[in-house]
Write a protein that holds these residues in place. Structure first.
Motif, mmCIF file in Angstrom:
data_model
loop_
_atom_site.group_PDB
_atom_site.id
_atom_site.type_symbol
_atom_site.label_atom_id
_atom_site.label_comp_id
_atom_site.label_asym_id
_atom_site.label_seq_id
_atom_site.Cartn_x
_atom_site.Cartn_y
_atom_site.Cartn_z
ATOM 1 N N HIS A 8 -2.215 2.894 1.360
ATOM 2 C CA HIS A 8 -3.351 2.543 0.980
ATOM 3 C C HIS A 8 -3.834 2.562 -0.299
ATOM 4 C CE1 HIS A 8 -3.991 2.337 5.278
ATOM 5 N NE2 HIS A 8 -3.676 3.246 5.596
ATOM 6 N N HIS A 49 5.478 -0.109 4.401
ATOM 7 C CA HIS A 49 3.989 -0.584 4.921
ATOM 8 C C HIS A 49 3.148 -0.866 4.110
ATOM 9 C CE1 HIS A 49 0.706 0.158 7.554
ATOM 10 N NE2 HIS A 49 -0.110 0.599 6.277
ATOM 11 N N LEU A 53 2.326 -5.069 3.586
ATOM 12 C CA LEU A 53 1.147 -5.726 3.510
ATOM 13 C C LEU A 53 0.881 -6.747 2.452
ATOM 14 C CD1 LEU A 53 -1.262 -2.586 4.476
ATOM 15 C CD2 LEU A 53 -0.535 -4.672 5.860
ATOM 16 N N ARG A 54 1.503 -6.457 1.085
ATOM 17 C CA ARG A 54 1.393 -7.225 -0.001
ATOM 18 C C ARG A 54 1.989 -8.546 0.099
ATOM 19 N NH1 ARG A 54 1.259 -2.877 -4.747
ATOM 20 N NH2 ARG A 54 -0.204 -1.674 -4.339
ATOM 21 N N GLU A 56 2.928 -9.997 3.243
ATOM 22 C CA GLU A 56 2.255 -10.839 4.157
ATOM 23 C C GLU A 56 1.146 -11.338 3.584
ATOM 24 O OE1 GLU A 56 2.110 -7.771 7.175
ATOM 25 O OE2 GLU A 56 4.288 -8.669 8.053
#
Length: 113
Positions: A8, A49, A53-54, A56
């Protein structure tokens, strides 16, 4: 795991992630010990992880087939996990590192555009 490796975090050190991949993909004669394989696998999971996220967040048609294929590979790896046997964890770690390398290369090109 460093602060730059938390999923995160606003900052992910792509160079550090690349070094982790280099170690995970070192030649078989320099295969890490089981404890290091476990540590590297954990680091790769954490990095993946954040990287996924980046990746996608970019439209699929802009990512290209290699990156989209790596996303599919990651999904399969997450579903299956390491296989049984003496080289299962090592082979799994290496597969994660190959996917990670694709994501890192892609994100580096996005930074330069």
């Amino acid at each position: 795991m460093t602060a730059a490796m938390t999923p995160h975090s606003d900052h992910l050190d792509l160079h550090e992630v690349a070094r982790i991949c280099d170690r995970a993909l070192s030649p078989p004669r320099r295969r890490p010990a089981d404890g290091e394989v476990k540590d590297l696998t954990g680091r790769l999971h954490t990095a993946l992880h954040a990287l996924a996220l980046r990746v996608e967040a970019t439209a699929a048609d802009r990512r290209g087939p290699k990156v989209n294929g790596a996303l599919r590979d990651l999904e399969g790896l997450r579903e299956r996990g390491p296989s049984d046997g003496p080289f299962g964890a090592w082979t799994y770690m290496r597969a994660l590192a190959r996917v990670t390398r694709v994501f890192v290369a892609y994100l580096k090109t996005q930074k330069t555009q």
